[in-house]
Design a protein around this motif. Sequence first.
Motif, PDB file in Angstrom:
ATOM      1  N   ASP A  17      -2.754   3.539 -11.477  1.00  0.00           N
ATOM      2  CA  ASP A  17      -1.513   3.831 -10.957  1.00  0.00           C
ATOM      3  C   ASP A  17      -1.345   5.316 -10.854  1.00  0.00           C
ATOM      4  O   ASP A  17      -1.235   6.317 -11.712  1.00  0.00           O
ATOM      5  N   SER A  18      -1.386   5.838  -9.358  1.00  0.00           N
ATOM      6  CA  SER A  18      -1.839   7.074  -9.265  1.00  0.00           C
ATOM      7  C   SER A  18      -1.157   7.718  -7.693  1.00  0.00           C
ATOM      8  O   SER A  18      -1.124   6.751  -6.920  1.00  0.00           O
ATOM      9  N   GLY A  19      -0.703   8.871  -7.340  1.00  0.00           N
ATOM     10  CA  GLY A  19      -0.442   8.970  -6.013  1.00  0.00           C
ATOM     11  C   GLY A  19      -1.524   8.859  -4.935  1.00  0.00           C
ATOM     12  O   GLY A  19      -1.293   8.255  -3.902  1.00  0.00           O
ATOM     13  N   VAL A  26      -5.449  -1.567  -7.628  1.00  0.00           N
ATOM     14  CA  VAL A  26      -4.916  -0.617  -8.312  1.00  0.00           C
ATOM     15  C   VAL A  26      -4.529  -1.157  -9.960  1.00  0.00           C
ATOM     16  O   VAL A  26      -3.998  -2.323 -10.031  1.00  0.00           O
ATOM     17  N   ILE A  27      -4.930  -0.506 -11.092  1.00  0.00           N
ATOM     18  CA  ILE A  27      -4.858  -1.139 -12.261  1.00  0.00           C
ATOM     19  C   ILE A  27      -3.665  -0.583 -12.872  1.00  0.00           C
ATOM     20  O   ILE A  27      -3.613   0.779 -13.081  1.00  0.00           O
ATOM     21  N   PHE A  28      -2.781  -1.510 -13.353  1.00  0.00           N
ATOM     22  CA  PHE A  28      -1.613  -1.215 -14.019  1.00  0.00           C
ATOM     23  C   PHE A  28      -1.512  -1.372 -15.496  1.00  0.00           C
ATOM     24  O   PHE A  28      -2.302  -2.413 -15.746  1.00  0.00           O
ATOM     25  N   ALA A  68      -4.264   5.644  -0.571  1.00  0.00           N
ATOM     26  CA  ALA A  68      -5.109   4.861  -0.126  1.00  0.00           C
ATOM     27  C   ALA A  68      -4.372   3.622   0.571  1.00  0.00           C
ATOM     28  O   ALA A  68      -4.842   3.014   1.538  1.00  0.00           O
ATOM     29  N   ALA A  69      -3.578   3.296  -0.242  1.00  0.00           N
ATOM     30  CA  ALA A  69      -2.749   1.871   0.279  1.00  0.00           C
ATOM     31  C   ALA A  69      -2.236   2.234   1.737  1.00  0.00           C
ATOM     32  O   ALA A  69      -2.167   1.558   2.666  1.00  0.00           O
ATOM     33  N   TRP A  82       6.374   0.201  -8.807  1.00  0.00           N
ATOM     34  CA  TRP A  82       5.407   1.095  -8.265  1.00  0.00           C
ATOM     35  C   TRP A  82       4.071   0.761  -7.635  1.00  0.00           C
ATOM     36  O   TRP A  82       3.356   1.497  -7.510  1.00  0.00           O
ATOM     37  N   GLN A  83       4.024  -0.488  -7.254  1.00  0.00           N
ATOM     38  CA  GLN A  83       2.804  -1.116  -6.617  1.00  0.00           C
ATOM     39  C   GLN A  83       2.718  -0.357  -5.236  1.00  0.00           C
ATOM     40  O   GLN A  83       3.666  -0.297  -4.437  1.00  0.00           O
ATOM     41  N   PRO A  84       1.476   0.342  -4.846  1.00  0.00           N
ATOM     42  CA  PRO A  84       1.561   0.662  -3.565  1.00  0.00           C
ATOM     43  C   PRO A  84       1.521  -0.116  -2.660  1.00  0.00           C
ATOM     44  O   PRO A  84       1.167  -1.315  -2.826  1.00  0.00           O
ATOM     45  N   MET A  85       2.467   0.195  -1.457  1.00  0.00           N
ATOM     46  CA  MET A  85       2.671  -0.766  -0.299  1.00  0.00           C
ATOM     47  C   MET A  85       1.798  -0.607   0.692  1.00  0.00           C
ATOM     48  O   MET A  85       1.414   0.683   1.155  1.00  0.00           O
TER      49      MET A  85
END
Length: 328
Positions: free
Chosen positions: A252-254, A268-270, A259-260, A278-281
């Motif tokens: 979980d990062s910027g 993405v590993i949470f 990328a998403a 915070w899941q990337p959209m």
Amino acid sequence: MKRWQPVENTKSNAQSGILFIHSGALGDVICALNAIECLIDHTKIDFCCQEHIIPFLSTVPGINNVINIHHPHITSMFLTENCDKVNDWLCTYQIIVLFSFSKDWEFSLKKCHPNIIRVPPRPPVDDVIHTSQFIYNTLQQTDVISDNYKEIQDFVLQKQNNSYRICQWKTVIIHPGSGSSFKNWPLERFMSLGQQLCQFGYSVKWLIGPAETSLVTLLLQNSVANNDIIHTNELQIVMHCLNQSSYFAGNDSGISHLAAYIGIDTTVIFGPSDFRRWQPMGPNVKTIPDNHLICSPCFEKGSRECSHKKCLHDISVTQVMHKIIRKL
């Protein structure tokens, strides 16, 4: 909740468009961008952000100008006497949206412009709502976003329909870091993942941020070739590497949000952070896991004293590999 109202035009400049101000990190800015994307085709948009994020926002269609948050026009708002030149510049905007928890900053802006909408950059910690959806809802309540505009999910689906990438590269980007080591899956598992991907015929590149030199040392000690490590603080280089890859995997990062947003197949590993918030959209995003332990998420609640980090250690290399291979 304050709603914006039209104000009189200045003598020299007719008011138009919106200035968005966000001092947060890359992932926070992208969450806000997802929320305002419905405005891009309808409204003149300028965006003020941290300097290192400017290369990314400068590539987003529909954003006219990107301004460094440390520009003198911005910092001078905190002076006792405001500069007329700054006031004239701000009054060229119909609305100024400030993503911040700071009421002091809101007060400083209101000395220069009557239509300031302050939006918290993320929801309260106990609210189970995605950050982008929270921002979208807040902007709807203030009439910045009309009820006639498409919902966020519609834009993600639209991106999915347009996101078919003819990718000539068999390259997987692995980003084993993040803004907090507390969120990181164990490096040895990332390295095992990389070895398995190489066995499938993929080239693996390791993307390392400027504050993660220790990861570079560990990778080199474990026989990762130096030319497979991208150690940079330049967002232009990161974007170039992502655009030449077929897949991205990380914490979980910027960079995961980036990328998403670009549209790359992304896993993405949470662990201690909440994927529901915070899941990337993006059109091609998978998260691991898709549920939580009783003790997680804890990252935003200040309870970071656990030593077992079971939420991360329970995620196996096989589990991540399975997600990736289904897409490759």
